[in-house]
Design a protein around this motif. Structure first.
Motif, mmCIF file in Angstrom:
data_model
loop_
_atom_site.group_PDB
_atom_site.id
_atom_site.type_symbol
_atom_site.label_atom_id
_atom_site.label_comp_id
_atom_site.label_asym_id
_atom_site.label_seq_id
_atom_site.Cartn_x
_atom_site.Cartn_y
_atom_site.Cartn_z
ATOM 1 N N PHE A 191 60.165 9.920 22.225
ATOM 2 C CA PHE A 191 61.213 10.885 22.558
ATOM 3 C C PHE A 191 61.063 12.202 21.801
ATOM 4 O O PHE A 191 61.765 13.168 22.103
ATOM 5 N N MET A 192 60.168 12.233 20.822
ATOM 6 C CA MET A 192 60.004 13.435 20.005
ATOM 7 C C MET A 192 59.629 14.671 20.829
ATOM 8 O O MET A 192 60.225 15.744 20.639
ATOM 9 N N LEU A 380 66.390 5.191 32.219
ATOM 10 C CA LEU A 380 66.901 4.208 33.186
ATOM 11 C C LEU A 380 65.927 4.049 34.353
ATOM 12 O O LEU A 380 65.668 2.936 34.823
ATOM 13 N N TYR A 381 65.380 5.170 34.817
ATOM 14 C CA TYR A 381 64.404 5.107 35.922
ATOM 15 C C TYR A 381 63.090 4.482 35.463
ATOM 16 O O TYR A 381 62.421 3.775 36.234
ATOM 17 N N PHE A 382 62.703 4.745 34.205
ATOM 18 C CA PHE A 382 61.471 4.150 33.687
ATOM 19 C C PHE A 382 61.587 2.621 33.639
ATOM 20 O O PHE A 382 60.642 1.907 33.973
ATOM 21 N N VAL A 383 62.742 2.118 33.195
ATOM 22 C CA VAL A 383 62.951 0.662 33.140
ATOM 23 C C VAL A 383 62.876 0.075 34.548
ATOM 24 O O VAL A 383 62.245 -0.972 34.767
ATOM 25 N N PHE A 420 61.398 -1.549 25.027
ATOM 26 C CA PHE A 420 60.578 -0.371 24.929
ATOM 27 C C PHE A 420 60.249 0.185 26.324
ATOM 28 O O PHE A 420 59.502 1.123 26.457
ATOM 29 N N ALA A 421 60.867 -0.403 27.358
ATOM 30 C CA ALA A 421 60.516 -0.033 28.731
ATOM 31 C C ALA A 421 60.991 1.362 29.108
ATOM 32 O O ALA A 421 60.476 1.957 30.056
ATOM 33 N N SER A 422 61.977 1.914 28.379
ATOM 34 C CA SER A 422 62.459 3.258 28.711
ATOM 35 C C SER A 422 61.670 4.349 28.000
ATOM 36 O O SER A 422 61.951 5.532 28.172
ATOM 37 N N SER A 423 60.672 3.957 27.209
ATOM 38 C CA SER A 423 59.906 4.936 26.433
ATOM 39 C C SER A 423 58.961 5.741 27.322
ATOM 40 O O SER A 423 58.228 5.177 28.141
#
Length: 463
Positions: A191-192, A380-383, A420-423
C-alpha cells in the motif's frame, strides 16, 4: 527426506508467532552478545505481546460478528466469497507444498541478497512468511506447477525486501523507538506506493491540501470525543444500533449494544498498551545489533532487523482511521457493483493497512483515511478476483487436514481474506502469471532484477 523436512517445518510453523518469536529472539540475543537472561526476557516480552494482540483482535472480530450478521440478515444481504480471516488464510498457505518449504527457501534468498549487498534487511519475521506462501500457493493451484508457485513466492519476497530497505528510514523517523528496524511484510508494503501517490495528488487540491488533523490535534480540539477510546465506544454503539430492525428490538438489544461499545473502546485502549511490550522486548536486541555491526563492520555499515508490523499498529492515527473505515468498508462491500467479498473475520487486518501509509501522510488522519478508502475499494475487488484460485488451495488443505474446521469453506462459497488477497503486490503477481503467463513472468523477473540492481547501487552510494 522431503516428508521429514515438511514435518519439521510444519511443526515449527504450528508453534505460532507467540512461541516462535521468543525462541528466535533469545537465540539472536545470545548470538550478538546479550546475556541469556536478558535475551530470554526480551523474547518473552515479544511473545506476550503476540498473545495479547491475538486476544484483542479476537475480541474485535467476535464482538462485531453477531451485530454484522444481524445487519446482513435484516437487509437480506449475502455475498459469494466467504471471509476466512487471516489465521485461516495463513493455515491454508502453510498447509500447501509451497508453504511447507517457504521458510528455508526465503531465508536462503535473503542470505544471498545480503552477501551481494542487494539488501540491508535481515527478515526474522518468520511467522509472516505465510504471505509469501499465500501467493505461491494460489499460483501453484492456478498453474498446477510447484515451480511457478515458488517463482511467485520468491518474486514477492525479493520485492518486499527492497521495499523494506527503501522505506526503512521513513518508518524509523516516524515511529519512535524503531531505530534499526524495517518492515518486510508485503501486505503493508503493497500500500506504500498508493500512500505516496495519493498524498502527492492531495498536495495540489486547493482547500484539502490545508487540512491537517493528527491524533493529538483531535484530542486537543474535541477533548474526550477525540480520544480513540471514546471513538471506539461511539462507533461500537452505532454498529449495534444498525443491527436492530425495529424499536422493540432496539430496546431489547440495549445491553448488547452498550456492551459492544465498551468492547470496541477496550480494543482501542488496549492495543497501544500491548504493542508497547513489543518495543520493550525489541529495544535490547536492536541496540546490541547496532553496536555489533558498528564494531565489526564500521559505522557506515547498516543492517535492518525485519520485524512484524504488529510493533506499531497501536499508533493513535491507525486506531482512529481503522475504526472509522470498518463501517465504511462494510457499506462499500454490499454496494459496490461486481464485488463478491464481505469482510467479517478479516476486520482485524484493517489495522495493518496503515503501518506504511502513516509515515508518508505524516500521521494526518484525514489523508490517511482517504488513502485507506481508496485501497479498501481496490482491495475488495482484488479479493474477488483471486477467490476462485484461493478456493482451490483451501479445498486441498481441507482434504489433507479434515480435522481443522478453520480451513473449511462453506458449500457453494468461494474463499477470500482481506490479508493478503487484497494486497496490490499479490494481485500484480497473480494477474501477470494468470493472464499473460510467460510474458508476465518475464515482466516480473525484469522488474525484480531492476529493483535489486537499483537497490544495490543505492546501498553502495549510501556507504
Amino acid at each position: 527426506m522431503e516428508k521429514v523436512l515438511e514435518s519439521v517445518f510444519s511443526y515449527i510453523i504450528n508453534l505460532g508467532a507467540a512461541v516462535m518469536m521468543p525462541i528466535i529472539f533469545t537465540i539472536l540475543g545470545v548470538c550478538i552478545g546479550i546475556k541469556f537472561s536478558k535475551a530470554l526476557k526480551s523474547g518473552l516480552y515479544v511473545g506476550v505481546g503476540f498473545v495479547g494482540l491475538g486476544v484483542i483482535t479476537a475480541l474485535l472480530t467476535t464482538s462485531l460478528e453477531p451485530a454484522l450478521k444481524a445487519f446482513l440478515s435484516i437487509h437480506d444481504l449475502e455475498l459469494q466469497v466467504f471471509d476466512m480471516g487471516w489465521p485461516a488464510a495463513a493455515a491454508v498457505a502453510y498447509g500447501t507444498l509451497v508453504g511447507s518449504f517457504i521458510i528455508p527457501v526465503c531465508l536462503g534468498v535473503n542470505l544471498l541478497l545480503l552477501l551481494f549487498s542487494c539488501t540491508r534487511t535481515v527478515n526474522i519475521d518468520l511467522w509472516n512468511y505465510w504471505h509469501f506462501a499465500f501467493i505461491g500457493a494460489v499460483v501453484f493451484f492456478l498453474t498446477d506447477s510447484l515451480g511457478w508457485g515458488f517463482f511467485a513466492a520468491i518474486i514477492c519476497y525479493i520485492i518486499t525486501l527492497v521495499m523494506a530497505d527503501i522505506t526503512a528510514k521513513k518508518f524509523q523517523n516516524f515511529y519512535p523507538g524503531m531505530e534499526g528496524i524495517s518492515i518486510p511484510q508485503p501486505f503493508c508494503q503493497g500500500f506504500m506506493p498508493f500512500a505516496v501517490g495519493i498524498n502527492k495528488v492531495l498536495d495540489y487540491v486547493p482547500g484539502i491540501n490545508k487540512v491537517n488533523i493528527d491524533s493529538e490535534g483531535m484530542k486537543k480540539k474535541f477533548g474526550l470525543f477525540g480520544e480513540p477510546l471514546f471513538l471506539g465506544i461511539i462507533i461500537g454503539i452505532a454498529i449495534g444500533l444498525f443491527a436492530c430492525k425495529d424499536t422493540q428490538e432496539l430496546i431489547d438489544r440495549i445491553p448488547a449494544t452498550l456492551g459492544l461499545g465498551i468492547k470496541m473502546g477496550a480494543v482501542m485502549e488496549l492495543i497501544p498498551r500491548i504493542t508497547s511490550l513489543f518495543i520493550e522486548g525489541l529495544k535490547p536486541i536492536s541496540e546490541a545489533t547496532r553496536e555489533l555491526i558498528a564494531k565489526k563492520f564500521g559505522e557506515d555499515k547498516q543492517l535492518y532487523i525485519g520485524m512484524s508490523p504488529a510493533l506499531v499498529i497501536g499508533h493513535p492515527t491507525t486506531l482512529v482511521v481503522s475504526l472509522l473505515l470498518i463501517p465504511v468498508t462494510l457499506l462499500l462491500a454490499v454496494s459496490l457493483p461486481g464485488n463478491l467479498f464481505l469482510p467479517l473475520a478479516s476486520l482485524a487486518g484493517m489495522f495493518y493497512v496503515f503501518v506504511m501509509i502513516l509515515p508518508y501522510t505524516n500521521g494526518n488522519v484525514f489523508r490517511s483515511f482517504i488513502v485507506g478508502l481508496v485501497v479498501m475499494i481496490i482491495g475488495l475487488y482484488f479479493v474477488t478476483l483471486m477467490a476462485p484460485d484461493f478456493t482451490m488451495a483451501a479445498h486441498d488443505v481441507a482434504k489433507i487436514h479434515p480435522e481443522d474446521k478453520a480451513v473449511a469453506v462453506p458449500e457453494g462459497c468461494q474463499a477470500g481474506a482481506l490479508d493478503f488477497a487484497s494486497s496490490p503486490l499479490a494481485t500484480l503477481i497473480y494477474v501477470c502469471i494468470k493472464y499473460i503467463s510467460y510474458i508476465g513472468a518475464a515482466i516480473l523477473t525484469l522488474l525484480t532484477a531492476a529493483l535489486v540492481v537499483w537497490n544495490r547501487s543505492r546501498i553502495g552510494k549510501n556507504k
